[in-house]
Design an enzyme around this catalytic site. Structure first.
Site, PDB file in Angstrom:
ATOM      1  N   VAL A  83       0.872  -1.173   0.000  1.00 35.14           N
ATOM      2  CA  VAL A  83       0.000   0.000   0.000  1.00 35.14           C
ATOM      3  C   VAL A  83       0.907   1.219   0.000  1.00 35.14           C
ATOM      4  O   VAL A  83       1.840   1.311   0.812  1.00 35.14           O
ATOM      5  CB  VAL A  83      -0.939   0.025   1.227  1.00 35.14           C
ATOM      6  CG1 VAL A  83      -1.770   1.304   1.232  1.00 35.14           C
ATOM      7  CG2 VAL A  83      -1.849  -1.194   1.238  1.00 35.14           C
ATOM      8  N   ARG A  89      -4.125   3.657   6.105  1.00 34.40           N
ATOM      9  CA  ARG A  89      -5.258   3.877   7.016  1.00 34.40           C
ATOM     10  C   ARG A  89      -6.572   4.163   6.273  1.00 34.40           C
ATOM     11  O   ARG A  89      -7.422   4.885   6.758  1.00 34.40           O
ATOM     12  CB  ARG A  89      -4.960   5.022   7.997  1.00 34.40           C
ATOM     13  CG  ARG A  89      -3.658   4.906   8.761  1.00 34.40           C
ATOM     14  CD  ARG A  89      -3.686   3.709   9.715  1.00 34.40           C
ATOM     15  NE  ARG A  89      -2.481   3.661  10.534  1.00 34.40           N
ATOM     16  CZ  ARG A  89      -1.386   2.954  10.235  1.00 34.40           C
ATOM     17  NH1 ARG A  89      -1.354   2.244   9.113  1.00 34.40           N
ATOM     18  NH2 ARG A  89      -0.339   2.959  11.032  1.00 34.40           N
ATOM     19  N   SER A 118       6.568  -9.342   5.414  1.00 30.58           N
ATOM     20  CA  SER A 118       7.639  -8.368   5.600  1.00 30.58           C
ATOM     21  C   SER A 118       7.642  -7.823   7.023  1.00 30.58           C
ATOM     22  O   SER A 118       8.689  -7.450   7.553  1.00 30.58           O
ATOM     23  CB  SER A 118       7.493  -7.216   4.602  1.00 30.58           C
ATOM     24  OG  SER A 118       6.214  -6.605   4.735  1.00 30.58           O
ATOM     25  N   TYR A 123      -0.561  -9.854   9.534  1.00 31.45           N
ATOM     26  CA  TYR A 123      -1.574 -10.727   8.940  1.00 31.45           C
ATOM     27  C   TYR A 123      -2.372 -11.561   9.927  1.00 31.45           C
ATOM     28  O   TYR A 123      -3.299 -12.264   9.523  1.00 31.45           O
ATOM     29  CB  TYR A 123      -0.909 -11.628   7.898  1.00 31.45           C
ATOM     30  CG  TYR A 123      -0.378 -10.835   6.720  1.00 31.45           C
ATOM     31  CD1 TYR A 123      -1.242 -10.395   5.720  1.00 31.45           C
ATOM     32  CD2 TYR A 123       0.962 -10.487   6.634  1.00 31.45           C
ATOM     33  CE1 TYR A 123      -0.773  -9.650   4.650  1.00 31.45           C
ATOM     34  CE2 TYR A 123       1.447  -9.742   5.564  1.00 31.45           C
ATOM     35  CZ  TYR A 123       0.570  -9.323   4.583  1.00 31.45           C
ATOM     36  OH  TYR A 123       1.035  -8.588   3.534  1.00 31.45           O
ATOM     37  N   PHE A 417       8.497 -16.167  -1.761  1.00 27.29           N
ATOM     38  CA  PHE A 417       7.679 -15.947  -2.962  1.00 27.29           C
ATOM     39  C   PHE A 417       6.969 -14.613  -2.859  1.00 27.29           C
ATOM     40  O   PHE A 417       6.922 -14.016  -1.802  1.00 27.29           O
ATOM     41  CB  PHE A 417       6.664 -17.081  -3.170  1.00 27.29           C
ATOM     42  CG  PHE A 417       5.767 -17.356  -1.995  1.00 27.29           C
ATOM     43  CD1 PHE A 417       4.586 -16.659  -1.811  1.00 27.29           C
ATOM     44  CD2 PHE A 417       6.103 -18.321  -1.055  1.00 27.29           C
ATOM     45  CE1 PHE A 417       3.754 -16.909  -0.745  1.00 27.29           C
ATOM     46  CE2 PHE A 417       5.281 -18.595   0.022  1.00 27.29           C
ATOM     47  CZ  PHE A 417       4.111 -17.894   0.176  1.00 27.29           C
TER      48      PHE A 417
END
Length: 417
Positions: A83, A89, A118, A123, A417
């Site tokens: 992003v 946000r 990263s 997540y 990947f």
């Protein structure tokens, strides 16, 4: 601007990829970009555009991944997520995660989604749990000795080694070993066409003074049974003593003798005093072949994150180390179709997992299910942290399910990947 992600058109790839590279402050060679373009599945890639400019990116890759029990099953690889800093946000990441999981479910081919992160904290809120870690080591080979069992040492001495300063020249031999190794360890990925090139990417900016990538293959009766890809960085002290480094990129062997032959080769490379190994399995046999583990400077880090997209299909896709009959109450706020009770019945040969109204034995979130799925983290360990709850304490359900979910080898992701 709308937050609704759009499918990437092939003609938009250059701008889309440039946005991704900007977010990661990356500086890739034309060779790296060409490879990434070839591996991008445009029809499974999405982005958000603002006035014709991409400001968020995400992609899916069609993988096949080994799971406990030896099966190799379809898995959606989440990749190329970014992003732009000007658009944080605003819910763009959430909208892309929503779109990806909905698309995977609608396609109906993959019951698992996997990713590398990263930043480790991103997540979990989307249901991804840490399923595999990797080991790193910096080994003082001038002081640490290999202690090979007599039988293994004798067999290793009878194997033939073939070495090349150009790693690509031994590609076919390496890939034949890798393909046979995949079903043996959960988390390993089949190499789809084009992916065999990924381990060979070797831009000079990342060498830090080391040589180009080299390769050695172990042969038994002319058949490859192991390989290592590595580089050498030479260094001399002020007194002229050689203290170079062997930088191990990749090592795979099909039996103990092949494994021993490769490590003995790496130990004996002229003008070096250190082997630096990154991204190894947590249970790498090397750990049991050194006489001084303190001088191996080992550490581990997170590697692969996993989430079931369809709980029933995901749990039925793997084998179980012991017979299991358990009702799991799963909570999944992001993919509510998984929320509910699931009866899992299975053993080493396979399993069935279906919705049920029976009382639950264990309750957990889909994130914890992802953590335990490949067998690297036990349900009992998660229960100790309060993340898995036994609904009828003393029933033995937790111990039995924890044993069944285990794997005899640690899960491992061989490359990113």
């Amino acid at each position: 601007m709308t937050n609704e992600p759009q499918v990437l058109q092939p003609s938009e790839w250059d701008a889309w990829y440039a946005s991704l590279q900007s977010a990661f402050a990356a500086d890739e060679t034309s060779e790296e970009q060409e490879l990434n373009r070839a591996l991008t599945e445009s029809e499974r890639s999405i982005g958000v555009w603002d006035e014709g400019r991409p400001v968020a990116t995400a992609g899916l890759l069609s993988f096949r991944m080994a799971v406990p029990g030896g099966a190799v099953v379809p898995a959606a690889g989440v990749t190329m997520v970014s992003v732009a800093p000007t658009h944080r946000r605003r819910g763009l990441l959430r909208s892309m995660m929503r779109r990806q999981l909905d698309d995977v479910r609608e396609a109906g081919e993959e019951s698992l989604a996997v990713l590398t992160a990263s930043e480790a904290g991103i997540y979990g809120r989307f249901g991804y749990g840490l399923a595999a870690r990797s080991l790193s080591a910096r080994i003082d080979t001038a002081r640490v000795a290999l202690e090979l069992p007599a039988g293994t040492a004798d067999e290793a001495a009878g194997l033939r080694l073939r070495q090349s300063d150009e790693a690509a020249s031994l590609l076919a031999e390496c890939e034949s070993v890798y393909a046979r190794a995949v079903p043996r360890r959960p988390g390993m990925l089949e190499r789809r066409p084009g992916w065999e090139r990924v381990p060979l990417v070797d831009p000079e900016r990342k060498r830090d003074g080391a040589s180009p990538l080299r390769c050695v293959v172990v042969l038994r009766d002319g058949e490859p049974v192991g390989y290592a890809r590595y580089a050498v960085r030479l260094h001399w002290t002020q007194t002229g003593a050689a203290e170079g480094e062997v930088r191990l990129r990749e090592l795979e062997a099909l039996d103990p003798a092949g494994h021993a032959a490769l490590w003995r080769f790496l130990w004996g490379i002229d003008l070096t005093a250190t082997v630096v190994a990154d991204d190894r399995p947590l249970d790498d046999p090397l750990l049991h072949l050194v006489d001084d583990p303190r001088r191996c400077a080992t550490a581990f880090r997170d590697a692969l994150y996993l989430r079931p997209v369809e709980v029933g299909a995901a749990l039925a896709a793997r084998g179980y180390a012991a017979p299991v009959e358990v009702v799991l109450e799963v909570e999944d706020a992001f993919c509510p179709w998984n929320t509910g009770r699931w009866r899992l019945s299975g053993d080493v040969k396979g399993a069935v997992c279906e919705p049920t109204r029976d009382a639950a034995d264990l309750s957990l979130s889909v994130r914890e299910l992802g953590r335990a799925y490949l067998g690297g983290t036990s349900l009992s360990a998660l229960a100790g942290a309060g993340l898995v709850r036994e609904q009828r304490p003393g029933s033995g359900a937790l111990a039995a399910a924890s044993a069944a979910f285990g794997s005899d080898v640690q899960p491992w992701l061989p490359h990113g990947f």
